[in-house]
Design a protein around this motif. Structure first.
Motif, short mmCIF file in Angstrom:
data_model
loop_
_atom_site.label_atom_id
_atom_site.label_comp_id
_atom_site.label_asym_id
_atom_site.label_seq_id
_atom_site.Cartn_x
_atom_site.Cartn_y
_atom_site.Cartn_z
N GLY A 16 0.88 -1.22 0.00
CA GLY A 16 -0.07 -0.07 -0.09
C GLY A 16 0.99 1.19 0.08
O GLY A 16 2.14 1.10 0.02
N SER A 17 0.16 2.39 0.16
CA SER A 17 0.83 3.59 0.04
C SER A 17 0.52 4.56 1.18
O SER A 17 -1.02 4.41 1.55
N LEU A 18 1.22 5.55 1.53
CA LEU A 18 0.93 6.41 2.52
C LEU A 18 1.63 7.95 2.17
O LEU A 18 2.80 7.80 1.42
N ARG A 19 1.04 8.99 2.39
CA ARG A 19 1.60 10.21 2.00
C ARG A 19 1.82 11.09 3.64
O ARG A 19 0.75 11.27 4.12
N LEU A 20 3.25 11.18 3.82
CA LEU A 20 3.54 11.72 5.04
C LEU A 20 3.85 13.28 4.87
O LEU A 20 3.99 13.89 3.82
N SER A 21 3.03 14.19 5.80
CA SER A 21 3.21 15.61 5.65
C SER A 21 4.36 16.28 6.76
O SER A 21 4.17 15.69 8.02
N CYS A 22 4.92 17.12 6.54
CA CYS A 22 5.70 18.01 7.82
C CYS A 22 5.51 19.35 7.41
O CYS A 22 5.97 19.73 6.41
N VAL A 23 4.75 19.98 8.58
CA VAL A 23 4.62 21.31 8.67
C VAL A 23 5.80 21.98 9.42
O VAL A 23 5.80 21.70 10.57
N ALA A 24 6.27 22.93 8.84
CA ALA A 24 7.44 23.77 9.56
C ALA A 24 6.84 25.15 10.37
O ALA A 24 5.86 25.69 9.87
N SER A 25 7.67 25.59 11.46
CA SER A 25 7.03 26.76 12.33
C SER A 25 7.65 27.88 11.49
O SER A 25 7.05 28.99 11.87
N VAL A 26 8.29 27.83 10.48
CA VAL A 26 8.87 28.87 9.92
C VAL A 26 8.86 28.76 8.19
O VAL A 26 8.42 27.35 7.79
N SER A 27 9.04 29.94 7.63
CA SER A 27 8.96 29.61 6.14
C SER A 27 10.16 28.69 5.69
O SER A 27 11.30 28.64 6.01
N THR A 28 9.70 27.70 4.69
CA THR A 28 10.76 26.54 4.48
C THR A 28 11.67 27.11 3.23
O THR A 28 12.76 26.71 2.77
N PHE A 29 11.18 28.50 2.91
CA PHE A 29 12.11 29.22 1.92
C PHE A 29 13.66 29.18 2.60
O PHE A 29 14.63 29.38 1.87
N SER A 30 13.50 29.63 4.03
CA SER A 30 14.61 30.13 4.50
C SER A 30 15.50 28.70 5.03
O SER A 30 16.39 29.04 5.71
N ILE A 31 15.05 27.40 5.03
CA ILE A 31 15.59 26.23 5.35
C ILE A 31 16.32 25.64 4.05
O ILE A 31 15.59 25.49 2.91
N GLY A 32 17.54 25.14 4.35
CA GLY A 32 18.05 24.33 3.39
C GLY A 32 17.63 23.00 3.28
O GLY A 32 16.77 22.89 2.68
N VAL A 33 18.56 22.01 3.69
CA VAL A 33 18.34 20.68 3.63
C VAL A 33 17.29 20.15 4.68
O VAL A 33 17.41 20.54 5.71
N LEU A 80 6.47 13.18 2.03
CA LEU A 80 7.17 12.12 1.73
C LEU A 80 6.13 10.89 1.47
O LEU A 80 5.08 10.50 1.97
N GLN A 81 5.93 10.66 -0.03
CA GLN A 81 5.11 9.75 -0.54
C GLN A 81 5.73 8.43 -0.51
O GLN A 81 6.86 8.19 -1.12
N MET A 82 5.06 7.52 0.17
CA MET A 82 5.60 6.16 0.21
C MET A 82 4.62 5.21 -0.44
O MET A 82 3.61 5.01 -0.08
N ASP A 83 5.42 4.41 -1.38
CA ASP A 83 4.54 3.50 -2.38
C ASP A 83 5.23 2.14 -2.04
O ASP A 83 6.28 2.06 -1.73
N SER A 84 4.21 1.04 -2.41
CA SER A 84 4.98 -0.28 -2.23
C SER A 84 5.60 -0.56 -0.78
O SER A 84 6.62 -1.07 -0.68
N LEU A 85 4.82 -0.31 0.08
CA LEU A 85 5.37 -0.19 1.58
C LEU A 85 5.58 -1.90 1.98
O LEU A 85 4.68 -2.75 1.39
N LYS A 86 6.65 -2.03 2.60
CA LYS A 86 6.87 -3.34 3.23
C LYS A 86 6.73 -3.36 4.75
O LYS A 86 6.84 -2.27 5.36
N PRO A 87 6.72 -4.34 5.38
CA PRO A 87 6.68 -4.47 6.90
C PRO A 87 7.92 -3.97 7.47
O PRO A 87 7.80 -3.23 8.73
#
Length: 112
Positions: A16-33, A80-87
């Motif tokens: 199966g698949s899942l899509r994870l989201s991660c919301v930052a407390s500041v603009s991600t324009f200012s964040i590198g990696v 993070l889009q996760m497809d073909s998930l494994k145990p």
């Protein structure tokens, strides 16, 4: 420091698949990696994927071809889009731009 809130985890069957989201407390324009990490029960936290400010990505071998990392700086969000998930993908997933600081993560459980 930048704080992140992860969401989108859940219970899914193998393949199966899942899509994870991660919301930052500041603009991600200012964040590198920004990196996605995971920690399975009884194991150390490990890197899964990273994405640079310009969109360049890196994946560890175990998820290459199955996971896709992306970012929407206007929404301060990394995905993070996760497809073909494994145990063996079962873990708590985190995102971070500074590994000194961690959020609560989101649990992903893949049943066989």
């Amino acid at each position: 420091q930048v704080q992140f809130v992860e969401s989108g985890g859940g219970l899914v069957q193998a393949g199966g698949s899942l899509r994870l989201s991660c919301v930052a407390s500041v603009s991600t324009f200012s964040i590198g990696v920004i990196g996605w990490y995971r920690q399975a029960p009884g194991k150390q936290r490990e890197l899964v994927a990273t994405i640079s400010r310009s969109g360049g990505s890196f994946y560890v071998d175990s998820v290459k071809g199955r996971f896709t990392v992306s970012r929407d700086n206007a929404k301060k969000t990394v995905y993070l889009q996760m497809d073909s998930l494994k145990p063996e993908d079962t873990a708590v997933y985190y995102c971070s731009s500074d590994t000194r600081y961690w959020g609560q993560g989101t649990q992903v459980t893949v049943s066989s």
